[in-house]
Each structure stands twice: as structure tokens, then as C-alpha cells.
Design an enzyme around this catalytic site. Structure first.
Site, short mmCIF file in Angstrom:
data_model
loop_
_atom_site.label_atom_id
_atom_site.label_comp_id
_atom_site.label_asym_id
_atom_site.label_seq_id
_atom_site.Cartn_x
_atom_site.Cartn_y
_atom_site.Cartn_z
N PRO A 9 4.51 30.17 1.30
CA PRO A 9 5.23 29.45 2.35
C PRO A 9 6.58 30.06 2.71
CG PRO A 9 5.21 28.17 0.31
CD PRO A 9 4.29 29.33 0.12
N ASN A 10 6.84 30.01 3.99
CA ASN A 10 8.09 30.42 4.63
C ASN A 10 8.30 31.93 4.67
OD1 ASN A 10 8.99 27.72 5.20
ND2 ASN A 10 9.37 27.53 3.01
N ARG A 17 14.89 34.08 8.28
CA ARG A 17 15.26 33.09 7.26
C ARG A 17 16.23 33.68 6.25
NH1 ARG A 17 11.72 31.70 2.13
NH2 ARG A 17 12.98 30.03 1.29
N TYR A 22 16.99 37.43 1.89
CA TYR A 22 15.69 38.05 2.13
C TYR A 22 15.72 39.26 3.05
CZ TYR A 22 14.18 33.70 0.02
OH TYR A 22 14.01 32.64 -0.84
N ASN A 71 3.20 36.83 -3.88
CA ASN A 71 4.49 36.14 -3.79
C ASN A 71 4.16 34.73 -3.33
OD1 ASN A 71 6.99 35.08 -3.23
ND2 ASN A 71 7.77 36.92 -2.23
N ALA A 74 7.86 29.30 -2.97
CA ALA A 74 8.22 28.05 -3.65
C ALA A 74 7.07 27.48 -4.48
CB ALA A 74 8.72 27.03 -2.64
N HIS A 77 6.94 27.69 -8.40
CA HIS A 77 7.64 26.75 -9.27
C HIS A 77 7.00 25.37 -9.31
CE1 HIS A 77 10.38 30.00 -8.50
NE2 HIS A 77 10.48 29.64 -7.24
N ASP A 84 -3.63 28.54 -12.11
CA ASP A 84 -5.01 28.50 -12.60
C ASP A 84 -5.91 29.47 -11.83
OD1 ASP A 84 -4.38 26.60 -14.51
OD2 ASP A 84 -5.23 24.91 -13.39
N GLU A 95 2.92 39.35 -9.90
CA GLU A 95 3.78 38.33 -9.28
C GLU A 95 5.03 39.03 -8.75
OE1 GLU A 95 6.43 34.41 -10.57
OE2 GLU A 95 4.96 35.22 -11.98
N HIS A 97 8.73 38.64 -6.37
CA HIS A 97 9.75 37.85 -5.68
C HIS A 97 10.77 38.81 -5.09
CE1 HIS A 97 8.11 34.16 -7.21
NE2 HIS A 97 8.00 34.77 -8.39
N ILE A 98 11.19 38.54 -3.89
CA ILE A 98 12.16 39.38 -3.19
C ILE A 98 13.52 39.28 -3.87
CG2 ILE A 98 13.34 39.73 -0.99
CD1 ILE A 98 10.69 38.66 0.33
N SER A 99 13.90 38.06 -4.20
CA SER A 99 15.18 37.83 -4.87
C SER A 99 14.95 37.72 -6.38
CB SER A 99 15.84 36.55 -4.35
OG SER A 99 15.09 35.41 -4.77
N ARG A 104 19.28 32.32 -9.14
CA ARG A 104 19.33 31.27 -8.14
C ARG A 104 19.26 29.90 -8.82
NH1 ARG A 104 15.35 32.71 -3.50
NH2 ARG A 104 16.55 31.07 -2.48
N ARG A 108 14.16 27.34 -9.88
CA ARG A 108 13.44 28.58 -9.57
C ARG A 108 13.21 29.44 -10.82
NH1 ARG A 108 13.26 28.94 -3.96
NH2 ARG A 108 15.01 27.93 -2.91
#
Length: 137
Positions: A9-10, A17, A22, A71, A74, A77, A84, A95, A97-99, A104, A108
Site C-alpha cells: 500500500p501507498n 508521497r 521515499y 515491500n 505498512a 507491521h 504466512d 523483504e 524497505h526503502i527507509s 522511525r 514500524r
């Protein structure tokens, strides 16, 4: 080699954003550069804001592709179901993540994906995706 990048999402809003976190580049622009950087890899891309669609895609490709770069945004978390799904497939899942999620908000710091992923790459901006692809080669 066939690898898919699955974004949650997002992430369709990259470039607009929170550019201070990002960056200013859209994912479509970045994906084109990944295709140039890895010409021998058959790269695919999927993005959804819907948890069930992400699970369906993981299950759809999780036995036929050579790897998934995930990725979950959200959902990382909050979604036991995505964790699963990662556990259920037979191919490696990285896995991403950009940040750096540990720099943060505290919520997170938890990932329902990490203990089922082959590896985790975070905090290198969009370059995290290229690092994940390299790890699968």
C-alpha cells in the site's frame, strides 16, 4: 531468472508521497532503470493497496518464479496473513524497505514477514530493490 517485485500500500505514490523519506522518483521510473541494470533477469512488477491481492500474487508466483522482492509497506507491521503466505511458498523472498524502519516510529520495528523471509534489506532508498535482486542472483 524470473524475479517479481511486489509492492504494498501507498507505494504507488512514490515520487509524491513524503519525498524526504521515499525520494522524488516514481517506482515506474525506477523499475525501468532496474530492467537496464539487470538485462539478463526477467523482471516483473506488481503493486496493490489490498492485502488479499498481495497474498494472491505471492501464492501465484511462489512456486514458479526464482524469487520475490517484497515491500509489503505498512502491512509488514500488521499482516500475519502476508507473513504466512511468505512462509508457504517455496522460493526465496527478500523483504525490502526503502527507509530504515528502525529509525522511525516504534510500531514500524515489528515485522510479521522477517522470520519467514530469506533476508531483509532496508534503509538504502530505492537502491534497496537492486540490492535485493543482486542477493537473489
Amino acid at each position: 531468472m524470473k524475479i517479481i517485485i511486489i509492492n504494498g500500500p501507498n507505494l504507488n505514490l512514490l515520487g509524491n508521497r513524503e519525498p524526504e523519506i521515499y525520494g522524488k522518483q516514481t517506482f515506474d521510473e525506477y523499475f525501468k532503470s532496474l530492467e537496464q541494470q539487470f538485462p539478463s533477469v526477467e523482471l516483473h512488477y506488481f503493486q496493490s493497496n489490498i492485502e488479499g491481492e498481495l497474498i494472491d500474487k505471492i501464492q501465484e508466483v511462489g512456486f514458479d518464479y526464482d524469487g520475490i522482492v517484497l515491500n509489503a509497506a505498512a502491512y509488514t507491521h500488521t499482516s500475519i496473513a502476508i507473513g504466512d503466505a511468505v512462509k508457504a511458498v517455496s522460493i526465496p523472498v527478500i523483504e525490502v524497505h526503502i527507509s530504515n524502519t528502525f529509525s522511525r516510529e516504534t510500531f514500524r520495528h515489528l515485522s510479521y514477514i522477517s522470520n519467514n523471509a530469506t533476508g531483509i534489506i532496508m534503509g538504502f532508498g530505492l537502491k534497496s530493490y537492486a540490492l535485493a535482486i543482486q542477493s537473489l542472483l
